[in-house]
Design a protein around this motif. Structure first.
Motif, PDB file in Angstrom:
ATOM      1  N   UNK A 197      40.118  32.905  54.763  1.00 50.64           N
ATOM      2  CA  UNK A 197      39.808  34.188  54.141  1.00 50.64           C
ATOM      3  C   UNK A 197      40.691  34.590  53.102  1.00 50.64           C
ATOM      4  N   UNK A 198      40.317  35.248  51.832  1.00 50.01           N
ATOM      5  CA  UNK A 198      41.166  35.724  50.903  1.00 50.01           C
ATOM      6  C   UNK A 198      40.523  37.222  50.611  1.00 50.01           C
ATOM      7  N   UNK A 199      41.589  38.225  50.568  1.00 51.23           N
ATOM      8  CA  UNK A 199      41.325  39.445  50.155  1.00 51.23           C
ATOM      9  C   UNK A 199      42.031  39.635  49.135  1.00 51.23           C
ATOM     10  N   UNK A 200      41.395  39.769  47.781  1.00 46.39           N
ATOM     11  CA  UNK A 200      42.019  39.699  46.587  1.00 46.39           C
ATOM     12  C   UNK A 200      42.351  41.086  45.933  1.00 46.39           C
ATOM     13  N   UNK A 229      35.640  35.586  50.880  1.00 49.49           N
ATOM     14  CA  UNK A 229      36.242  35.926  49.796  1.00 49.49           C
ATOM     15  C   UNK A 229      35.772  37.542  49.558  1.00 49.49           C
ATOM     16  N   UNK A 230      37.041  38.494  49.137  1.00 46.23           N
ATOM     17  CA  UNK A 230      36.614  39.809  48.771  1.00 46.23           C
ATOM     18  C   UNK A 230      37.419  40.357  47.840  1.00 46.23           C
ATOM     19  N   UNK A 231      37.070  41.401  46.938  1.00 44.02           N
ATOM     20  CA  UNK A 231      38.102  42.034  46.327  1.00 44.02           C
ATOM     21  C   UNK A 231      38.179  43.500  46.744  1.00 44.02           C
ATOM     22  N   UNK A 232      39.390  44.001  46.631  1.00 45.58           N
ATOM     23  CA  UNK A 232      39.646  45.249  47.189  1.00 45.58           C
ATOM     24  C   UNK A 232      40.496  46.049  46.184  1.00 45.58           C
ATOM     25  N   UNK A 242      32.224  40.772  52.074  1.00 45.56           N
ATOM     26  CA  UNK A 242      32.691  39.477  51.766  1.00 45.56           C
ATOM     27  C   UNK A 242      31.653  38.423  51.394  1.00 45.56           C
ATOM     28  N   UNK A 243      31.945  37.596  50.304  1.00 42.80           N
ATOM     29  CA  UNK A 243      31.339  36.399  50.008  1.00 42.80           C
ATOM     30  C   UNK A 243      31.645  35.175  50.682  1.00 42.80           C
ATOM     31  N   UNK A 244      30.752  34.256  51.102  1.00 38.60           N
ATOM     32  CA  UNK A 244      30.978  33.131  51.743  1.00 38.60           C
ATOM     33  C   UNK A 244      30.893  32.231  50.650  1.00 38.60           C
TER      34      UNK A 244
END
Length: 484
Positions: A197-200, A229-232, A242-244
């Motif tokens: 997982x990435x939280x950007x 993946x998501x942006x915060x 989240x996107x897969x």
């Protein structure tokens, strides 16, 4: 630790709301037995270690003192931070902690005897060229350090992956520059098969006392084929979507976080249409390395001269110029002193003879001009030459210009052949593509969507419109074979 020392060691303290989330998520992703070993890598004052100890104690029912003695490990190069972490861990327990699992050493070179189930932390942010004696060792021992001007946190990821147990997991908050940078390629290749997982945080600033573009990355030892993946852009983690992302669609040249829906759209576009670099040339603007001397807005002018403070400059040595970063379609009344003919700098004897007033002006500025390129300006063919040769020819003629950073697409047609530009890029269509139609496609929602997906971000939500991103833009008007 004083401010200078903090900066040297790349110390940026992590807010508790971020640490709390990272520890919560890494523990939730694995069944806890109570025997796990948890390492705070580059512990600083121990915020990860202390929160991990508290949460682990709650999850397992173990006494907090036992957790600190048996499960919590922490490493830092600084004696001061190791002692501070011990003090903060001791505050959690009423009983005296008999044994701390403290490692006072360089995390990247310590010979660890243990393997860990969880490695958490905020590795130091520091360029490899600032590491002096450690630089060569890192480049020799770490594949992630072998590719140019890397950051120390690259090596932390590599070392952490080596130290994981079979089912081990990592949670680090680091800069996100390795998503796009050329130097991050080896790190991207190393991490991709382990991503969970990435939280950007993108342009959102997590840290109070430092400008840093960061992301939280979760990795596991076991191989993966996809990740979330998501942006915060806020001070919490509520309602994140989240996107897969499929690992097989990630390019090693640059990470672009496309979900299947958008990827299908891009693949279809790429199959049927050309990229921008196939239908147009993209060029940098003029680069003098001392714009304040070459570029001016005249106080007044007459038939032969522009007047600039106490100087006058021959008009036929000057060309109109646009500052692309601030251009909004209206005249900026800017001129560039252009000491060139046929892309070659005008020799001193001809320059003095034909443009005596401009030569006097440059003589007054000679000392400043020679400081360019860290003093390398002294070695220019002529001291009044531009710092770079880019744009001497390509910045002229009809073109579309844009700033290097924009909140949204901002492209403008410049029809005057004799006008140059700086602080941005220009797009010049090949063949007979209509300039205004091309400009319209560059200002489209498709460009905005594309840049938002692939580009680097900056404070205030600005996105990079650098050539490296623009060149791969695809639009339905870019036919594979341009119609005649």
């Amino acid at each position: 630790m004083n401010a200078i020392k903090k900066k040297e060691n790349g110390v940026v303290f992590t807010p508790e709301w971020v640490v709390d989330f990272m520890v919560e998520k890494i523990f939730n992703s694995k069944k806890i037995s109570g025997d796990e070993k948890i390492l705070d890598a580059g512990c600083g004052e121990g915020v990860f270690a202390t929160i991990a100890a508290q949460k682990f104690s709650k999850l397992t029912g173990k006494n907090i003192g036992e957790v600190i003695e048996q499960n919590i490990y922490f490493a830092d190069i600084s004696d001061e931070y190791i002692e501070k972490t011990k003090q903060n861990l001791q505050k959690l327990s009423k009983n005296k902690i008999k044994k701390f699992n403290a490692i006072t050493d360089d995390f990247c070179f310590h010979n660890f005897s243990e393997r860990f189930d969880f490695i958490i932390g905020n590795p130091p942010y520091i360029r490899i060229q600032n590491l002096n004696s450690r630089k060569e060792q890192l480049q020799k021992n770490y594949i992630t350090a072998s590719n140019g001007s890397i950051d120390l946190y690259f090596c932390f990821f590599e070392q952490a992956l080596k130290l994981l147990n079979k089912n081990g997991k990592i949670a680090f908050i680091t800069p996100n520059s390795h998503f796009h940078s050329a130097t991050g390629k080896n790190l991207r290749n190393l991490m991709l098969p382990h991503l969970i997982k990435i939280i950007n945080f993108d342009h959102f600033q997590v840290f109070k006392d430092a400008t840093a573009y960061t992301a939280i990355t979760f990795l596991q030892n076991e191989k993966t084929t996809k990740f979330l993946y998501t942006e915060n852009f806020k001070n919490d983690f509520e309602n994140l979507e989240y996107k897969t992302i499929s690992a097989q669609h990630m390019r090693s040249e640059r990470w672009e976080f496309f979900d299947k829906k958008y990827l299908d759209k891009i693949v279809k576009l790429n199959k049927n249409y050309s990229t921008l670099q196939e239908v147009a040339n993209i060029h940098y603007g003029i680069a003098t390395l001392k714009d304040s001397i070459y570029i001016f807005s005249p106080n007044k002018d007459d038939e032969n001269y522009f007047f600039l403070n106490n100087f006058k400059i021959e008009k036929d040595l000057c060309v109109p110029i646009i500052k692309a970063s601030t251009y909004k379609g209206k005249s900026q009344n800017l001129f560039l002193i252009f000491p060139y003919k046929n892309e070659k700098v005008i020799p001193k004897n001809i320059f003095q003879k034909n443009y005596p007033e401009a030569y006097k002006y440059f003589l007054q500025k000679r000392d400043i001009l020679e400081t360019r390129d860290k003093g390398g300006g002294k070695d220019y063919k002529e001291f009044y030459a531009f710092g770079r040769s880019q744009g001497l020819k390509t910045s002229f003629d009809k073109k579309i210009i844009t700033s290097t950073m924009n909140l949204m697409p901002r492209f403008y047609v410049i029809e005057d052949d004799k006008t140059s530009f700086y602080a941005g890029y220009c797009v010049k269509p090949k063949n007979d593509i209509n300039l205004y139609e091309l400009c319209e496609t560059l200002n489209s929602n498709l460009m905005k969507e594309y840049i938002n997906s692939v580009s680097k971000s900056y404070r205030g939500g600005y996105k990079s419109y650098a050539k490296s991103f623009l060149k791969d833009f695809v639009h339905p008007q870019f036919y594979k074979t341009q119609p005649i």
